[in-house]
Write a protein that holds these residues in place. Sequence first.
Motif, PDB file in Angstrom:
ATOM      1  N   GLY A 196       0.793  -1.237   0.000  1.00 63.68           N
ATOM      2  CA  GLY A 196       0.000   0.000   0.000  1.00 63.68           C
ATOM      3  C   GLY A 196       0.817   1.275   0.000  1.00 63.68           C
ATOM      4  O   GLY A 196       0.277   2.361  -0.196  1.00 63.68           O
ATOM      5  N   GLY A 197       2.136   1.143   0.217  1.00 62.15           N
ATOM      6  CA  GLY A 197       2.998   2.327   0.224  1.00 62.15           C
ATOM      7  C   GLY A 197       2.899   3.089   1.527  1.00 62.15           C
ATOM      8  O   GLY A 197       2.019   2.835   2.358  1.00 62.15           O
ATOM      9  N   ARG A 198       3.805   4.013   1.715  1.00 64.82           N
ATOM     10  CA  ARG A 198       3.829   4.830   2.928  1.00 64.82           C
ATOM     11  C   ARG A 198       3.960   6.295   2.543  1.00 64.82           C
ATOM     12  O   ARG A 198       4.613   6.621   1.556  1.00 64.82           O
ATOM     13  N   PHE A 199       3.327   7.158   3.312  1.00 65.26           N
ATOM     14  CA  PHE A 199       3.369   8.587   3.029  1.00 65.26           C
ATOM     15  C   PHE A 199       4.812   9.079   3.003  1.00 65.26           C
ATOM     16  O   PHE A 199       5.688   8.516   3.690  1.00 65.26           O
ATOM     17  N   ASP A 200       5.017  10.142   2.276  1.00 63.04           N
ATOM     18  CA  ASP A 200       6.326  10.773   2.246  1.00 63.04           C
ATOM     19  C   ASP A 200       6.695  11.198   3.674  1.00 63.04           C
ATOM     20  O   ASP A 200       5.825  11.642   4.440  1.00 63.04           O
ATOM     21  N   THR A 201       7.959  11.079   4.012  1.00 61.45           N
ATOM     22  CA  THR A 201       8.366  11.374   5.390  1.00 61.45           C
ATOM     23  C   THR A 201       8.158  12.843   5.772  1.00 61.45           C
ATOM     24  O   THR A 201       8.067  13.169   6.947  1.00 61.45           O
ATOM     25  N   SER A 202       8.036  13.735   4.759  1.00 61.06           N
ATOM     26  CA  SER A 202       7.766  15.144   5.087  1.00 61.06           C
ATOM     27  C   SER A 202       6.400  15.276   5.758  1.00 61.06           C
ATOM     28  O   SER A 202       6.111  16.275   6.413  1.00 61.06           O
ATOM     29  N   HIS A 203       5.570  14.251   5.592  1.00 59.56           N
ATOM     30  CA  HIS A 203       4.215  14.247   6.141  1.00 59.56           C
ATOM     31  C   HIS A 203       4.181  13.629   7.546  1.00 59.56           C
ATOM     32  O   HIS A 203       3.286  13.911   8.341  1.00 59.56           O
ATOM     33  N   THR A 204       5.158  12.791   7.855  1.00 66.83           N
ATOM     34  CA  THR A 204       5.060  11.972   9.073  1.00 66.83           C
ATOM     35  C   THR A 204       6.253  12.062  10.013  1.00 66.83           C
ATOM     36  O   THR A 204       6.174  11.576  11.142  1.00 66.83           O
ATOM     37  N   LEU A 205       7.346  12.647   9.542  1.00 64.07           N
ATOM     38  CA  LEU A 205       8.555  12.710  10.393  1.00 64.07           C
ATOM     39  C   LEU A 205       9.006  14.157  10.545  1.00 64.07           C
ATOM     40  O   LEU A 205       9.098  14.881   9.547  1.00 64.07           O
ATOM     41  N   PHE A 206       9.278  14.541  11.775  1.00 65.30           N
ATOM     42  CA  PHE A 206       9.740  15.907  12.032  1.00 65.30           C
ATOM     43  C   PHE A 206      10.958  15.850  12.943  1.00 65.30           C
ATOM     44  O   PHE A 206      11.160  14.872  13.663  1.00 65.30           O
ATOM     45  N   GLY A 207      11.732  16.913  12.912  1.00 61.42           N
ATOM     46  CA  GLY A 207      12.901  16.973  13.774  1.00 61.42           C
ATOM     47  C   GLY A 207      12.786  18.109  14.765  1.00 61.42           C
ATOM     48  O   GLY A 207      12.501  19.247  14.369  1.00 61.42           O
ATOM     49  N   GLU A 208      12.947  17.810  15.994  1.00 65.12           N
ATOM     50  CA  GLU A 208      12.996  18.792  17.100  1.00 65.12           C
ATOM     51  C   GLU A 208      11.648  19.438  17.417  1.00 65.12           C
ATOM     52  O   GLU A 208      11.311  19.624  18.564  1.00 65.12           O
ATOM     53  N   GLU A 209      10.894  19.839  16.397  1.00 64.38           N
ATOM     54  CA  GLU A 209       9.554  20.368  16.659  1.00 64.38           C
ATOM     55  C   GLU A 209       8.694  20.167  15.427  1.00 64.38           C
ATOM     56  O   GLU A 209       9.204  19.940  14.324  1.00 64.38           O
ATOM     57  N   PHE A 210       7.391  20.259  15.633  1.00 60.24           N
ATOM     58  CA  PHE A 210       6.463  20.023  14.540  1.00 60.24           C
ATOM     59  C   PHE A 210       6.757  20.944  13.356  1.00 60.24           C
ATOM     60  O   PHE A 210       7.001  22.139  13.538  1.00 60.24           O
ATOM     61  N   GLY A 211       6.746  20.368  12.177  1.00 58.67           N
ATOM     62  CA  GLY A 211       6.868  21.156  10.955  1.00 58.67           C
ATOM     63  C   GLY A 211       8.302  21.292  10.467  1.00 58.67           C
ATOM     64  O   GLY A 211       8.522  21.644   9.313  1.00 58.67           O
TER      65      GLY A 211
END
Length: 217
Positions: A196-211
């Motif tokens: 089914g694939g996985r969302f792009d990491t820009s959508h699900t992974l963040f560093g240090e704080e949201f966004g």
Amino acid sequence: MTNERKTLEQAVRERRSTPSFDGEAIPAADLRQILDAGLRAPSGYNMQPWRFIVVQHPEQRRRIRAASYNQAKVEEASAIVVACGDRDGWRRDLEEMLRMGRAGGMPESYAAQAAANVPGYLSGFSDDQMKGWLNKQVTIATTTMLWMAEVMGYDTAILEGFEQQRICETLRLPMSYWVVSLLAIGHLKGADKFDGGRFDTSHTLFGEEFGKPLKLG
Ligand SMILES: Cc1cc2nc3c(=O)[nH]c(=O)nc-3n(C[C@H](O)[C@H](O)[C@H](O)COP(=O)(O)O)c2cc1C
């Protein structure tokens, strides 16, 4: 059938939610190893509020299928682990948790704090809060079973498509039990599920704080 063992890395890469199982029985020692892995999972205050009903008998698997919107894989799997949480478990288990902890080196200060904090924390929960807490604890143990089964060469599927009340009645569960998920274990029959694939990491992974994009290396 001899299972091909996998590394965890390989299992994580290759796992699919198995669409169909061949129904061949799982050797008891393998099932024991899978279940034991789950029981070693971490839990809040080590309260282990999980309870697992292992269903292997064809007749009982058929009943569970009927309570699971007729999903065929439930009946086809070699074993269905019905993962439940006990809303009242902590009331009875606190003393034993402390006893085991002390036997394993739990400091008295920790024991005193847990003896006060566990009832203070859990007795104030609404039913919804308790279900949320149980979902969290039970899912960690169930997922540990899933990965152990996968590295042992079994195929798995986790399911939330079931009728709570019907499962409770079918398995004669105590009133305090809450069914979290079903874990089907066995061997794939036919073609595996699509990826089914996985969302792009820009959508699900963040560093240090949201966004903020996560920058690794
Ligand atoms: C908590 C949970 C419940 C699920 N319930 C069902 C279900 O009832 N029936 C089903 O066919 N698949 C179920 N799935 C499987 C998902 O559809 C599947 O994980 C998702 O499509 C991604 O596919 P993959 O697991 O093959 O990567 C469930 C998965 C999870 C994690």
